[in-house]
Design an enzyme around this catalytic site. Sequence first.
Site, PDB file in Angstrom:
ATOM      1  N   LYS A  85       0.875  -1.178   0.000  1.00 33.10           N
ATOM      2  CA  LYS A  85       0.000   0.000   0.000  1.00 33.10           C
ATOM      3  C   LYS A  85       0.910   1.224   0.000  1.00 33.10           C
ATOM      4  O   LYS A  85       1.480   1.600   1.026  1.00 33.10           O
ATOM      5  CB  LYS A  85      -0.919   0.003   1.223  1.00 33.10           C
ATOM      6  N   ASP A  89       2.275   4.887   0.031  1.00 28.97           N
ATOM      7  CA  ASP A  89       1.806   6.050   0.779  1.00 28.97           C
ATOM      8  C   ASP A  89       2.034   7.305  -0.060  1.00 28.97           C
ATOM      9  O   ASP A  89       2.987   8.042   0.138  1.00 28.97           O
ATOM     10  CB  ASP A  89       2.576   6.130   2.100  1.00 28.97           C
ATOM     11  N   LYS A 140      -3.146  -2.378   7.501  1.00 31.89           N
ATOM     12  CA  LYS A 140      -2.205  -1.302   7.823  1.00 31.89           C
ATOM     13  C   LYS A 140      -1.087  -1.803   8.735  1.00 31.89           C
ATOM     14  O   LYS A 140      -1.313  -2.628   9.619  1.00 31.89           O
ATOM     15  CB  LYS A 140      -2.951  -0.155   8.532  1.00 31.89           C
ATOM     16  N   CYS A 179      26.138  24.709  31.168  1.00 30.97           N
ATOM     17  CA  CYS A 179      25.976  23.281  30.908  1.00 30.97           C
ATOM     18  C   CYS A 179      25.163  22.659  32.048  1.00 30.97           C
ATOM     19  O   CYS A 179      25.508  22.840  33.227  1.00 30.97           O
ATOM     20  CB  CYS A 179      27.349  22.625  30.825  1.00 30.97           C
ATOM     21  N   CYS A 191      27.828  20.268  34.090  1.00 27.76           N
ATOM     22  CA  CYS A 191      29.003  20.761  34.822  1.00 27.76           C
ATOM     23  C   CYS A 191      28.933  22.260  35.107  1.00 27.76           C
ATOM     24  O   CYS A 191      29.799  22.791  35.798  1.00 27.76           O
ATOM     25  CB  CYS A 191      30.272  20.443  34.044  1.00 27.76           C
ATOM     26  N   CYS A 214      28.824  22.581  25.268  1.00 28.93           N
ATOM     27  CA  CYS A 214      29.493  22.890  26.530  1.00 28.93           C
ATOM     28  C   CYS A 214      30.976  22.849  26.214  1.00 28.93           C
ATOM     29  O   CYS A 214      31.480  21.903  25.612  1.00 28.93           O
ATOM     30  CB  CYS A 214      29.145  21.839  27.580  1.00 28.93           C
TER      31      CYS A 214
END
Length: 679
Positions: free
Chosen positions: A123, A125, A322, A416, A419, A434
């Site tokens: 089928k 799409d 489906k 960050c 840290c 970072c």
Amino acid sequence: MIDAASIQSTMAALVAQVEAYNYAYFVADNPLVPDSEYDRVYQALVKWEQDYPAYCLPYSPTKRVGGAKAASFRSVQHSVPMLSLDNAFSDEEVFSFGQRLMERLKTLAIGAEGGLIFAAEPKLDGLAVSLLYRSGEFIQGSTRGDGQTGEDITRNLKTVRNIPLKLRGDAIPDLLEVRGEVFMTKGGFQALNRRQKDAGDKLFANPRNAAAGSLRQLDPEITRARPLQFYAYGNGQVQDWPLPSSHSLVMAQLATWGIPVPPISAVVQGIEGCLHYYHALRLKRDQLPYDIDGVVYKVDDIAYQQALGFVTRAPRFAIAHKFPAEEQLTQVLAIDFQVGRTGALTPVAHLTPVLVGGVHVSNATLHNIGEAHRKDVRVGDTVIVRRAGDVIPEIVSVLTDRRLAGMLPLELPDACPVCGGVVTKPVDMAAARCMAGLSCPAQLRESLKHFVSRKALAIDGIGDKWIEQWVEKGLVRNPSDFYHLTLPTLLQCDRMAERSAHNILQAIEASKQTSLARFLYALGIREVGEATAKALAKHFLTLEAILAADADALRQVTDVGPVVAEALTLFCHDKANLNVIQALREAGVSWPSVSAEAVSDNPFKTKTVVLTGTLEHLSREDAIERLQRLGAKVTGSVTRKTTWVVVGANAGSKLARATELGVETLTEDQFLTKLQASE
Ligand code: IVH
């Protein structure tokens, strides 16, 4: 017992909802929800109508096919309506389809004792179209529209490369209407989106939308530039063609006239055969070059098809089975940022769990802050999540009309999240980073995992859990610390048995004997994957040569472009990186060396050679490898230190530079003679 008023209002609401989805899908080419959500609401309406037929609304979308057509193209009447298909979502529903068929055939006094033969097809799409051929010439192409009236898109369809403008072969009918699906391949879709992005145009959400948007262009030149394709799945009206006795023979005949048909269709026996086809194709789905959203089974015998007939919207003799939807609706509960090996901050959305493609999904990546902003995903949003094959689930788009007031855009953190280090985002880049390097625990953890991984130093037995613990305890601060772990230290770790500790230490010891390529890859230099590491090692032979190479010299290596060259030079100029490399070597990590001193005497030994222009008798890589084996240094730019410049065809500025500096040049022939004499 539900009262009449509630039944009426529920059904009216469902009708309105399906209508809204239909309009967005068929007319605006801008689907509001994934197909799975459409199917869910549509099926809910069907169920209510079955339970309370007396309240069925005359204008319910279940009573007609599709939505209304757009105004801009000429209308085309379909003399044979273009129908839709009923859907099945499970094996059980397919079995009941088979049972319904058998019962109906029995009441029609047609015996199909030997079981039914089915045509099983993918089928596709895409978008349904009708192609009209008169005396073998393509004269009109149209969309499905509402099933009765479509739009004339002949000029657009003529640009679809695999639609024949003239049929080939013999016995071509006076009139033949071919029906099928226009679609875009996955590769074509990606290439199109890349072009759209480069041109600053809007991106398409998926190949189906891209195909729809392309077909409904008023300017066929735009359609022509789009990578569309067509596969037939049947016929409409015909004149002067005694129809073959089965659907599969119809398709085979269409193919002989040059009409493209899907190469993966099959003729199968009974419902078992159908299900076997379905499950086999589902496994292959990701490898297909185009999207399919299920398979279609059709009773193969045309006489049976005619006897079984149609319901309002769909034939009784066919059903679409489906695949589990790869797209679903869900809500964003939170968004946080994960820090990767190179410090890149990846926004990850935490979702209300949903089943997507048969798998529970509760997180989805947003790739980078640029992408998150482009899609404008916010906490609380209703989003479409997609998971195709083994791909990490991702958010396709946001249903902005469901957004509530006070839901704010996503912000990039200043620091960050792991840290607290500085986060930067160059304006021209989509990703934020970072900058703390290995002093950021997240980057350290990911770098260490990479270092021990199979294609790097392949240290068996060091799972993620150990690395996390060692980083947390401060036992490993960079990869060289692995080589200083001792039995007593390991035994202090939670849940570490003596046997595992021994195994780990043994694996660490064994990893010391490695190759230059693995070592380079293990360092986790940005842009340097396994293949690039191998190419670098092969070209330069020694780590020293790589560390000393400038961008020009690096770019002599196949596949090393400006981006890789820059990442490498940046890495090699960072003191911290050089310290880690030194510490690793001091810890005993080594590889078989190829040093110039080990090479026996020859005219090229210790000389510096530059290659320029195109060599006719050997490839550049070949020449470099042979020169290096003889102990020569091959560099990218001509300086006073250059011994020879080998001049191939169409040499440019390097030859000029050699003449200017008085550096000796060799023709390709002279070079080859010298090379062969030295080997
Ligand atoms: S047969 C009378 N076969 O799916 C039967 N349809 O959901 C008409 N489709 O409108 C359709 N692949 O656009 C058929 N192998 C296939 C198909 C197919 C895709 C599409 C078609 C149809 C829709 C129904």
